[in-house]
Design a protein around this motif. Structure first.
Motif, mmCIF file in Angstrom:
data_model
loop_
_atom_site.group_PDB
_atom_site.id
_atom_site.type_symbol
_atom_site.label_atom_id
_atom_site.label_comp_id
_atom_site.label_asym_id
_atom_site.label_seq_id
_atom_site.Cartn_x
_atom_site.Cartn_y
_atom_site.Cartn_z
ATOM 1 N N THR A 190 0.837 -1.209 0.000
ATOM 2 C CA THR A 190 0.000 0.000 0.000
ATOM 3 C C THR A 190 0.867 1.253 0.000
ATOM 4 N N GLY A 191 1.921 1.233 0.813
ATOM 5 C CA GLY A 191 2.810 2.384 0.887
ATOM 6 C C GLY A 191 3.555 2.620 -0.411
ATOM 7 N N ARG A 192 4.038 1.564 -1.030
ATOM 8 C CA ARG A 192 4.756 1.716 -2.299
ATOM 9 C C ARG A 192 3.847 2.281 -3.375
ATOM 10 N N GLU A 193 2.584 1.861 -3.380
ATOM 11 C CA GLU A 193 1.629 2.379 -4.349
ATOM 12 C C GLU A 193 1.336 3.856 -4.069
ATOM 13 N N ALA A 194 1.238 4.225 -2.788
ATOM 14 C CA ALA A 194 1.015 5.623 -2.434
ATOM 15 C C ALA A 194 2.186 6.485 -2.892
ATOM 16 N N LEU A 195 3.392 5.990 -2.741
ATOM 17 C CA LEU A 195 4.576 6.731 -3.184
ATOM 18 C C LEU A 195 4.575 6.895 -4.702
ATOM 19 N N ARG A 196 4.207 5.867 -5.410
ATOM 20 C CA ARG A 196 4.142 5.974 -6.871
ATOM 21 C C ARG A 196 3.093 6.995 -7.293
ATOM 22 N N THR A 197 1.953 6.972 -6.624
ATOM 23 C CA THR A 197 0.867 7.888 -6.974
ATOM 24 C C THR A 197 1.255 9.343 -6.711
ATOM 25 N N CYS A 198 1.980 9.562 -5.621
ATOM 26 C CA CYS A 198 2.332 10.935 -5.221
ATOM 27 C C CYS A 198 3.636 11.424 -5.851
ATOM 28 N N ALA A 199 4.322 10.567 -6.583
ATOM 29 C CA ALA A 199 5.636 10.937 -7.116
ATOM 30 C C ALA A 199 5.570 12.102 -8.091
ATOM 31 N N GLU A 200 4.416 12.300 -8.740
ATOM 32 C CA GLU A 200 4.294 13.361 -9.731
ATOM 33 C C GLU A 200 3.652 14.626 -9.180
ATOM 34 N N LEU A 201 3.359 14.673 -7.896
ATOM 35 C CA LEU A 201 2.767 15.880 -7.315
ATOM 36 C C LEU A 201 3.767 17.036 -7.393
ATOM 37 N N PRO A 202 3.301 18.263 -7.576
ATOM 38 C CA PRO A 202 4.233 19.392 -7.720
ATOM 39 C C PRO A 202 4.996 19.716 -6.439
ATOM 40 N N LEU A 203 4.368 19.551 -5.285
ATOM 41 C CA LEU A 203 5.003 19.815 -3.985
ATOM 42 C C LEU A 203 5.602 21.222 -3.917
ATOM 43 N N THR A 204 4.805 22.200 -4.251
ATOM 44 C CA THR A 204 5.195 23.598 -4.128
ATOM 45 C C THR A 204 4.348 24.238 -3.037
ATOM 46 N N SER A 205 4.731 25.442 -2.636
ATOM 47 C CA SER A 205 3.936 26.139 -1.619
ATOM 48 C C SER A 205 2.529 26.424 -2.139
ATOM 49 N N ALA A 206 2.413 26.691 -3.433
ATOM 50 C CA ALA A 206 1.099 26.992 -4.004
ATOM 51 C C ALA A 206 0.205 25.756 -4.070
ATOM 52 N N SER A 207 0.816 24.565 -4.201
ATOM 53 C CA SER A 207 0.027 23.336 -4.352
ATOM 54 C C SER A 207 -0.105 22.565 -3.044
ATOM 55 N N ARG A 208 0.335 23.159 -1.942
ATOM 56 C CA ARG A 208 0.412 22.430 -0.673
ATOM 57 C C ARG A 208 -0.920 21.769 -0.289
ATOM 58 N N MET A 209 -1.999 22.527 -0.316
ATOM 59 C CA MET A 209 -3.296 21.989 0.114
ATOM 60 C C MET A 209 -3.731 20.827 -0.779
ATOM 61 N N ALA A 210 -3.554 20.984 -2.081
ATOM 62 C CA ALA A 210 -3.946 19.915 -3.006
ATOM 63 C C ALA A 210 -3.044 18.697 -2.849
ATOM 64 N N ASP A 211 -1.755 18.919 -2.614
ATOM 65 C CA ASP A 211 -0.828 17.804 -2.421
ATOM 66 C C ASP A 211 -1.193 16.998 -1.178
ATOM 67 N N VAL A 212 -1.484 17.688 -0.092
ATOM 68 C CA VAL A 212 -1.851 17.001 1.155
ATOM 69 C C VAL A 212 -3.140 16.207 0.960
ATOM 70 N N ALA A 213 -4.098 16.804 0.276
ATOM 71 C CA ALA A 213 -5.362 16.108 0.037
ATOM 72 C C ALA A 213 -5.141 14.841 -0.797
ATOM 73 N N ALA A 214 -4.295 14.953 -1.821
ATOM 74 C CA ALA A 214 -4.011 13.791 -2.664
ATOM 75 C C ALA A 214 -3.313 12.692 -1.865
ATOM 76 N N ALA A 215 -2.365 13.077 -1.030
ATOM 77 C CA ALA A 215 -1.647 12.082 -0.222
ATOM 78 C C ALA A 215 -2.572 11.408 0.777
ATOM 79 N N ARG A 216 -3.449 12.170 1.395
ATOM 80 C CA ARG A 216 -4.398 11.573 2.335
ATOM 81 C C ARG A 216 -5.339 10.617 1.640
ATOM 82 N N GLY A 217 -5.643 10.912 0.372
ATOM 83 C CA GLY A 217 -6.536 10.039 -0.364
ATOM 84 C C GLY A 217 -5.961 8.655 -0.601
ATOM 85 N N VAL A 218 -4.633 8.531 -0.696
ATOM 86 C CA VAL A 218 -4.025 7.228 -0.983
ATOM 87 C C VAL A 218 -3.303 6.623 0.217
ATOM 88 N N ALA A 219 -2.966 7.475 1.217
ATOM 89 C CA ALA A 219 -2.201 6.970 2.362
ATOM 90 C C ALA A 219 -2.917 7.156 3.688
#
Length: 390
Positions: free
Chosen positions: A17-46
């Motif tokens: 499950t963790g490896r799949e979550a890492l693969r899914t989140c690997a393409e997230l922008p991870l910028t200050s502007a995308s922080r809220m969306a990145d966290v939401a996406a990570a919570r959705g898979v992890a």
């Protein structure tokens, strides 16, 4: 400080499950502007419990690319990645210990263990941090083999006969980087005392005062691609000359200068070229040996800039266009006469801030030059040069 990983985080990250979550989140922008969306996406898979661990791991893997190419599936903590040895440097050290059993007593997440495992006869690893040990077990499994790993204090030996390698922590209690031997964790003097009857190799910050570690028979300063990376202290039969400068390139190039070489270079008038020796040579105190090897002279015995009629290969050298005693007004006029708009300023032995001086000079034009400021005797001098990579 970064995310604080726990054992549960490592167990999750290494699960399917963790490896799949890492693969899914690997393409997230991870910028200050995308922080809220990145966290939401990570919570959705992890889930909320492990979203932070997933995002931190993705971020650290991106940061690791330059220092550790090919380690894209490894696990790190922020501090462990900052202190991890660059891979060419780790392999260089492993070459010096080839064929012998080695115990890495501060193995962290396993970078040096992986390098040592390619050359040593047997590799052991220990650390006081159980989370980093769990990460090391995962990482070394990816590397193809998992050596014997155990949780142990570096100052309480759990092996015999093997060469001891240590990479002590280099931050004091206030979180600042520290170069005092007593502030390392574990302290360097205690390491030397505990392993006084063993072959001991200790990685340190390059700014450490060598007089503070008299037990080290060899003081090796290592650079990679022109950047000084570490000092390595060697005690025992593995030690070579008292001082060594090792210059490595990501292209596989490697060469060294040692204290045992002749140091019969002379002070001389400026020649056609100036040479700024690699930082490892300067830090190791081997400027004269390097100069003698390549037939160069010193402008001043207290300054590391060298001069000659032909630059040595594989260094950054500067072809001298004109030079003279430094006066700001005269330098400004000379630069304007040459139409200089792109200006690099390097300074050694003079109390001048290059950025402030550049602002005052107000370069304008299309030409690009380097200005080297240094002292010859008591007088500051300026050299207008064309930089070259030989």
């Amino acid at each position: 400080m970064g995310y604080r990983f726990g054992r549960a985080d490592v167990e999750f990250l290494t699960s399917a499950t963790g490896r799949e979550a890492l693969r899914t989140c690997a393409e997230l922008p991870l910028t200050s502007a995308s922080r809220m969306a990145d966290v939401a996406a990570a919570r959705g898979v992890a889930g909320s419990d492990f979203a932070g661990a997933v995002l931190e791991t993705v971020l650290l893997r991106r940061k690791s690319v330059e220092k550790l190419p090919g380690f894209s599936d490894w696990l790190f903590t922020d501090e462990a990645l900052q202190q991890a040895t660059a891979w060419p440097v780790a392999l260089h050290r492993a070459e010096r210990i080839a064929g012998l059993p080695v115990h890495d007593v501060t193995c962290s997440v396993g970078v040096d263990l992986a390098a040592l495992g390619t050359r040593a006869s047997t590799v052991l690893g220990s650390d006081v941090d159980e989370v980093r040990l769990a990460m090391a077990r995962h990482n070394l499994g990816l590397a193809g083999s998992v050596p014997w790993l155990t949780r142990a204090d570096a100052l309480r030996p759990v092996s015999r006969a093997a060469v001891v390698f240590a990479d002590p922590g280099r931050r004091d209690k206030a979180g600042r980087r520290s170069w005092r031997p007593s502030d390392y964790a574990p302290p360097l003097g205690e390491l030397a005392e505990v392993y006084g009857n063993r072959e001991l190799v200790v990685k340190c910050a390059p700014g450490i005062d060598r007089s503070a570690v008299p037990w080290a028979r060899e003081f090796e300063v290592v650079s990679l691609d022109g950047r000084v990376r570490e000092a390595c202290l060697w005690a025992g039969a593995l030690a070579g000359p008292r001082s060594t400068a090792t210059v490595l390139g990501s292209d596989g190039s490697a060469w060294s200068v040692t204290e045992d070489e002749p140091d019969d270079c002379v002070e001389r008038e400026p020649g056609a070229w100036l040479v700024d020796p690699d930082g490892a040579i300067v830090r190791a105190g081997l400027v004269r040996q390097y100069a003698a090897r390549h037939g160069l002279g010193q402008l001043d015995e207290r300054i590391a800039y060298l001069t000659g009629d032909h630059p040595p290969p594989g260094v950054r050298a500067f072809r001298v266009l004109e030079h003279g005693k430094f006066r700001e007004k005269s330098l400004r006029q000379a630069l304007r006469a040459r139409g200089v708009g792109k200006l690099e300023i390097l300074a050694r032995g003079v109390d001048i801030d290059p950025d402030e001086l550049r602002n005052r000079l107000k370069p304008k034009g299309e030409a690009a030059v380097s200005v080297l400021l240094t002292r010859i005797g008591r007088a500051p001098h300026a050299f207008i040069c064309e930089p070259h990579r030989t």
